[in-house]
Design an enzyme around this catalytic site. Structure first.
Site, PDB file in Angstrom:
ATOM      1  N   HIS A 111       6.653   3.708  20.960  1.00 56.02           N
ATOM      2  CA  HIS A 111       6.069   5.038  20.826  1.00 56.02           C
ATOM      3  C   HIS A 111       6.826   5.998  21.747  1.00 56.02           C
ATOM      4  CE1 HIS A 111       3.009   8.236  21.409  1.00 56.02           C
ATOM      5  NE2 HIS A 111       2.802   8.011  20.129  1.00 56.02           N
ATOM      6  N   SER A 117       0.842  -1.204   0.000  1.00 61.48           N
ATOM      7  CA  SER A 117       0.000   0.000   0.000  1.00 61.48           C
ATOM      8  C   SER A 117       0.871   1.245   0.000  1.00 61.48           C
ATOM      9  CB  SER A 117      -0.927  -0.021   1.224  1.00 61.48           C
ATOM     10  OG  SER A 117      -0.194  -0.300   2.386  1.00 61.48           O
ATOM     11  N   ALA A 138      -6.192   5.037  20.998  1.00 62.30           N
ATOM     12  CA  ALA A 138      -6.663   4.401  19.767  1.00 62.30           C
ATOM     13  C   ALA A 138      -7.532   3.174  20.045  1.00 62.30           C
ATOM     14  CB  ALA A 138      -5.469   4.017  18.893  1.00 62.30           C
ATOM     15  N   LYS A 147      -5.288  -2.640  21.177  1.00 63.97           N
ATOM     16  CA  LYS A 147      -5.913  -2.165  19.925  1.00 63.97           C
ATOM     17  C   LYS A 147      -6.297  -3.353  19.050  1.00 63.97           C
ATOM     18  CE  LYS A 147      -2.368   0.671  18.719  1.00 63.97           C
ATOM     19  NZ  LYS A 147      -1.622   1.816  18.165  1.00 63.97           N
ATOM     20  N   GLU A 194       0.921   5.538   1.072  1.00 62.98           N
ATOM     21  CA  GLU A 194       0.292   6.580   1.903  1.00 62.98           C
ATOM     22  C   GLU A 194       0.538   7.965   1.312  1.00 62.98           C
ATOM     23  OE1 GLU A 194       0.685   6.167   6.180  1.00 62.98           O
ATOM     24  OE2 GLU A 194       1.194   8.295   6.325  1.00 62.98           O
ATOM     25  N   PHE A 229      11.914  14.576  11.250  1.00 61.41           N
ATOM     26  CA  PHE A 229      10.779  13.641  11.421  1.00 61.41           C
ATOM     27  C   PHE A 229      11.111  12.563  12.438  1.00 61.41           C
ATOM     28  CE2 PHE A 229       8.619  13.551   6.965  1.00 61.41           C
ATOM     29  CZ  PHE A 229       7.786  14.565   7.357  1.00 61.41           C
ATOM     30  N   THR A 251      -3.540  10.559   5.103  1.00 59.31           N
ATOM     31  CA  THR A 251      -3.414  10.971   6.505  1.00 59.31           C
ATOM     32  C   THR A 251      -4.471  12.007   6.896  1.00 59.31           C
ATOM     33  OG1 THR A 251      -1.831  12.709   5.992  1.00 59.31           O
ATOM     34  CG2 THR A 251      -0.935  10.536   6.508  1.00 59.31           C
ATOM     35  N   ALA A 282      -3.599  16.625  12.623  1.00 60.30           N
ATOM     36  CA  ALA A 282      -3.840  16.656  14.062  1.00 60.30           C
ATOM     37  C   ALA A 282      -5.128  17.408  14.382  1.00 60.30           C
ATOM     38  CB  ALA A 282      -2.654  17.328  14.752  1.00 60.30           C
ATOM     39  N   GLY A 290      -3.699   9.850  17.353  1.00 59.63           N
ATOM     40  CA  GLY A 290      -3.232  11.136  16.841  1.00 59.63           C
ATOM     41  C   GLY A 290      -2.521  11.925  17.924  1.00 59.63           C
ATOM     42  N   ASP A 291      -2.092  13.111  17.574  1.00 60.47           N
ATOM     43  CA  ASP A 291      -1.403  13.994  18.517  1.00 60.47           C
ATOM     44  C   ASP A 291      -2.170  15.293  18.594  1.00 60.47           C
ATOM     45  OD1 ASP A 291       0.874  12.381  19.178  1.00 60.47           O
ATOM     46  OD2 ASP A 291       1.508  12.681  17.103  1.00 60.47           O
ATOM     47  N   HIS A 339       4.181  -1.015   3.441  1.00 64.27           N
ATOM     48  CA  HIS A 339       3.359   0.195   3.328  1.00 64.27           C
ATOM     49  C   HIS A 339       4.333   1.356   3.132  1.00 64.27           C
ATOM     50  CE1 HIS A 339       0.014   2.993   4.262  1.00 64.27           C
ATOM     51  NE2 HIS A 339       0.876   3.667   4.978  1.00 64.27           N
ATOM     52  N   TYR A 349       4.631   0.246  16.709  1.00 62.78           N
ATOM     53  CA  TYR A 349       5.905   0.962  16.900  1.00 62.78           C
ATOM     54  C   TYR A 349       7.023  -0.020  17.279  1.00 62.78           C
ATOM     55  CZ  TYR A 349       2.689   4.844  16.841  1.00 62.78           C
ATOM     56  OH  TYR A 349       1.704   5.721  16.452  1.00 62.78           O
ATOM     57  N   HIS A 352      -7.114   7.939   7.111  1.00 65.79           N
ATOM     58  CA  HIS A 352      -6.697   7.829   8.502  1.00 65.79           C
ATOM     59  C   HIS A 352      -7.725   8.623   9.293  1.00 65.79           C
ATOM     60  CE1 HIS A 352      -2.160   7.059   7.567  1.00 65.79           C
ATOM     61  NE2 HIS A 352      -2.936   6.574   6.619  1.00 65.79           N
TER      62      HIS A 352
END
Ligand code: FAD
Length: 277
Positions: free
Chosen positions: A140, A7, A114, A156, A9, A207, A40, A43, A99-100, A257, A136, A68
């Site tokens: 995270h 996939s 989540a 989750k 994004e 990032f 995506t 926020a 999310g943040d 992905h 993660y 998302h």
């Protein structure tokens, strides 16, 4: 490609020109026949309309699209409205996230994590959506510790996720160990590695600091040494990310992905080097 999952994004473009460009990128990447394109969500819902427009455009052009959706800062009724809209538009796949919080905004909303969002989507829409969640391998950045983070990932999955996509990473072992640990906790869903091609060192470093992905020292040092020589950065980046993808697939990863950054290259170059068809 058989039963593996590939996939791409995108992020929603902000301008008409960006939109035109993205539709061109979509056209080129659609030729590779991925399973879906995800888009995506900014926020606190800041790209709500942009995400909706982009998934609609992708879907109208014959590809499966997965918006998302993040819950932090949103009320239950805002989430329900969005889920309704997606159902009406024939969307049946979501990437569900906490999310943040956007800077300067403090209202947490009706869902803390989540797993609460996944549970709510399942309760209100049954099996309509195929739900992806985030994973993660290098943990995270806000996690108390590795074990708690794994427990929260399992939450989750147990809330009803169908598959997971990881944060990007350049340490193969981090992914393999994470998958092994998750499977040891009873997780059976596919955990798809998220792949970040390398084209620009300073952006990648920024990032990576923010999202907790490690750039191994040997990669960092090589990238730093290239300075402004962007051709060398791209060539080196393609080489090591293609090798990472190849090692992942050889070690049983159920797909890939790509975080495309709305670019055709280098995603297509990696895909072709891997002979994915
Ligand atoms: P959660 O799974 O809720 O985890 C967040 C933190 O809380 C973790 O530290 C976890 O250990 C802890 N935690 C989780 N559940 C519990 C619980 N029940 N009790 C106590 N602690 C808990 N961000 C965007 O804004 N828009 C996007 O479109 C977007 N797409 C992404 C796609 C992927 C594939 C990935 C990997 C990340 C994406 N992100 C996106 C980033 C993501 O929103 C952030 O990493 C965010 O900080 C966490 O979201 P999450 O869904 O992983 O949160």
């Amino acid at each position: 490609m058989s039963d593996r999952h590939f996939s791409f994004e995108f992020f929603p473009p902000k301008t008409d020109r960006g939109r035109e460009k993205l539709l061109g990128v979509h056209r080129e990447l659609a030729e590779l026949n991925p399973e879906f394109f995800s888009v995506t969500f900014g926020a606190g819902g800041s790209t709500r309309d942009g995400t909706l427009d982009t998934v609609t455009a992708i879907q109208e052009r014959g590809s499966a699209a997965a918006p998302h959706i993040s819950c932090i800062g949103s009320s239950k009724s805002e989430i329900d409205q969005l889920l309704n809209t997606y159902q009406e538009r024939g969307i049946n796949r979501l990437v569900a996230l906490r999310g943040d919080m956007p800077s300067g905004q403090y209202a947490a909303g009706d869902f803390a994590y989540a797993n609460d969002l996944v549970e709510h989507i399942r309760t209100t829409t049954g099996d309509h959506f195929h739900i992806e969640v985030a994973a993660y391998p290098e943990f995270h950045p806000q996690a108390k510790n590795a074990e708690d983070d794994l427990t929260n990932f399992v939450r989750k999955v147990n809330a009803g996720a169908n598959s997971a996509i990881t944060q990007y990473f350049y340490n193969l072992d981090a992914y393999l160990r994470f998958v092994e640990a998750a499977q040891g906790r009873g997780v059976e869903i596919p955990i798809i590695p998220g792949i970040m091609p390398i084209t620009n060192y300073s952006k990648l470093a920024r990032f990576s600091d923010a999202c907790g992905a490690e750039i191994p020292r040997w990669i960092r040092k090589r990238l730093e040494a290239y300075g402004d020589d962007s051709d060398s950065i791209k060539a080196f980046g393609q080489d090591i990310v293609t090798q990472l993808c190849s090692d992942l697939l050889d070690n049983g990863a159920p797909g890939l992905h790509f975080y495309t950054m709305n670019q055709t290259e280098p995603n297509r170059a990696i895909w072709q080097a891997l002979n994915l068809g």
